[in-house]
Design a protein around this motif. Sequence first.
Motif, PDB file in Angstrom:
ATOM      1  N   SER A   1       0.850  -1.186   0.000  1.00 53.24           N
ATOM      2  CA  SER A   1       0.000   0.000   0.000  1.00 53.24           C
ATOM      3  C   SER A   1       0.889   1.241   0.000  1.00 53.24           C
ATOM      4  O   SER A   1       2.120   1.138   0.136  1.00 53.24           O
ATOM      5  CB  SER A   1      -0.891   0.009   1.242  1.00 53.24           C
ATOM      6  OG  SER A   1      -0.094   0.173   2.413  1.00 53.24           O
ATOM      7  N   TYR A   2       0.285   2.404  -0.110  1.00 53.53           N
ATOM      8  CA  TYR A   2       1.062   3.648  -0.126  1.00 53.53           C
ATOM      9  C   TYR A   2       1.837   3.815   1.182  1.00 53.53           C
ATOM     10  O   TYR A   2       3.026   4.135   1.172  1.00 53.53           O
ATOM     11  CB  TYR A   2       0.135   4.845  -0.347  1.00 53.53           C
ATOM     12  CG  TYR A   2       0.859   6.179  -0.344  1.00 53.53           C
ATOM     13  CD1 TYR A   2       1.524   6.632  -1.478  1.00 53.53           C
ATOM     14  CD2 TYR A   2       0.884   6.973   0.800  1.00 53.53           C
ATOM     15  CE1 TYR A   2       2.195   7.847  -1.483  1.00 53.53           C
ATOM     16  CE2 TYR A   2       1.550   8.191   0.814  1.00 53.53           C
ATOM     17  CZ  TYR A   2       2.205   8.622  -0.328  1.00 53.53           C
ATOM     18  OH  TYR A   2       2.870   9.818  -0.322  1.00 53.53           O
ATOM     19  N   SER A   3       1.169   3.605   2.315  1.00 53.72           N
ATOM     20  CA  SER A   3       1.832   3.788   3.611  1.00 53.72           C
ATOM     21  C   SER A   3       2.958   2.775   3.799  1.00 53.72           C
ATOM     22  O   SER A   3       4.005   3.095   4.377  1.00 53.72           O
ATOM     23  CB  SER A   3       0.822   3.674   4.757  1.00 53.72           C
ATOM     24  OG  SER A   3       0.234   2.384   4.794  1.00 53.72           O
TER      25      SER A   3
ATOM     26  N   SER B   1       2.219   1.508  -5.875  1.00 51.16           N
ATOM     27  CA  SER B   1       2.183   2.516  -4.812  1.00 51.16           C
ATOM     28  C   SER B   1       3.458   3.348  -4.746  1.00 51.16           C
ATOM     29  O   SER B   1       3.420   4.532  -4.387  1.00 51.16           O
ATOM     30  CB  SER B   1       1.944   1.836  -3.460  1.00 51.16           C
ATOM     31  OG  SER B   1       0.680   1.196  -3.433  1.00 51.16           O
TER      32      SER B   1
ATOM     33  N   LEU C   1       3.561   6.563  -6.731  1.00 45.58           N
ATOM     34  CA  LEU C   1       2.736   7.681  -6.293  1.00 45.58           C
ATOM     35  C   LEU C   1       3.544   8.763  -5.584  1.00 45.58           C
ATOM     36  O   LEU C   1       3.057   9.877  -5.404  1.00 45.58           O
ATOM     37  CB  LEU C   1       1.622   7.176  -5.363  1.00 45.58           C
ATOM     38  CG  LEU C   1       0.658   6.148  -5.973  1.00 45.58           C
ATOM     39  CD1 LEU C   1      -0.353   5.690  -4.931  1.00 45.58           C
ATOM     40  CD2 LEU C   1      -0.048   6.730  -7.191  1.00 45.58           C
TER      41      LEU C   1
END
Length: 323
Positions: A53-55, A98, A101
């Motif tokens: 994920s992004y985090s 991700s 981004l």
Amino acid sequence: MLKNFTGLYNSDQKLRFLKEEYPNELTRKTYGSLLLQLTKFEEFYKKDLCDFSYSEAVDSLIGLRKKTFKSLDVAQTIIVKYINWCMNEGYSSTGINSFKLLNKEDLQKLVHQIAQKESYFTREEIFEMVVDIVNPIDKALIILLFEGVRGRTEFEELRNLKNSDIFISSNTLLLTRDNGDQRVISVEDRSIEILMNAMEQEYYHKGNGEGTGVFATPKLRETDYLLRASDNGKNMNIDERMAVPSINTRFRAFRSFTGISFLNPTLVFQSGLLEKCSIIENESGNIEPENYRQIYRDMNLDDKNWYNLKTMYEMYKKNIASV
């Protein structure tokens, strides 16, 4: 060979990516080392990078502890390329890259705090750095300093190193000071490969390959010394070794095309010393005054100054812990 990277998360998948996308073996090894550093994050999250994920992507990039924008930018580029490859091959379950981004400003923010605290280089950062350096001789100059080749004055061990002092079969170097004192050190496979390429280099590419004009690629002097300058047609009665000012000039150029403003010979050499300290402490659980003295003796340095290394190492650890 990529046998040292079998510990990669989803190793078959990543080894296939490295073989297909990077035909140069040295590049494969360098980028494989980066993916290996990320394995601990994949094991923690129990998923491949291509499903982060992004985090999770942000956490893993911070965890790489890259202290310059350049090094983190290179890492992100490799990871993004790997995930794009995974998506094309059907390995990604999310279909989202991700890591892609994060923009340049995001990366700069991530490295800012670490860059303020850490000014030394890890081994992997050194090898990542030289990937973008065109001349094998320039790569060798940086790698040798990190491996501990310097001497006490005027880079004597560096400047005295000859091709005949490099023993490829045993990964060892015979180092000689100006006073005749000698020592033998072992270096890793990647270092030997870079030295072999430097031995074979015939022409120097000015401006890291971006020089123009008739003098953009001068011929290197024909000498047994590994580090050699361009042939100026006046080789009679001159020192065939690379001059000390030339080494400092090279590093000014390195700072320009690596984007690392604080890059210098002393910092690279000290980074190698700190690695030796870290290895001893990791293996034995602590590091004693005699260990610092022995490191200095092994490096042909005056062990009376061992406390300088102790102070430097303790400050280095303190800065890392505070990031």
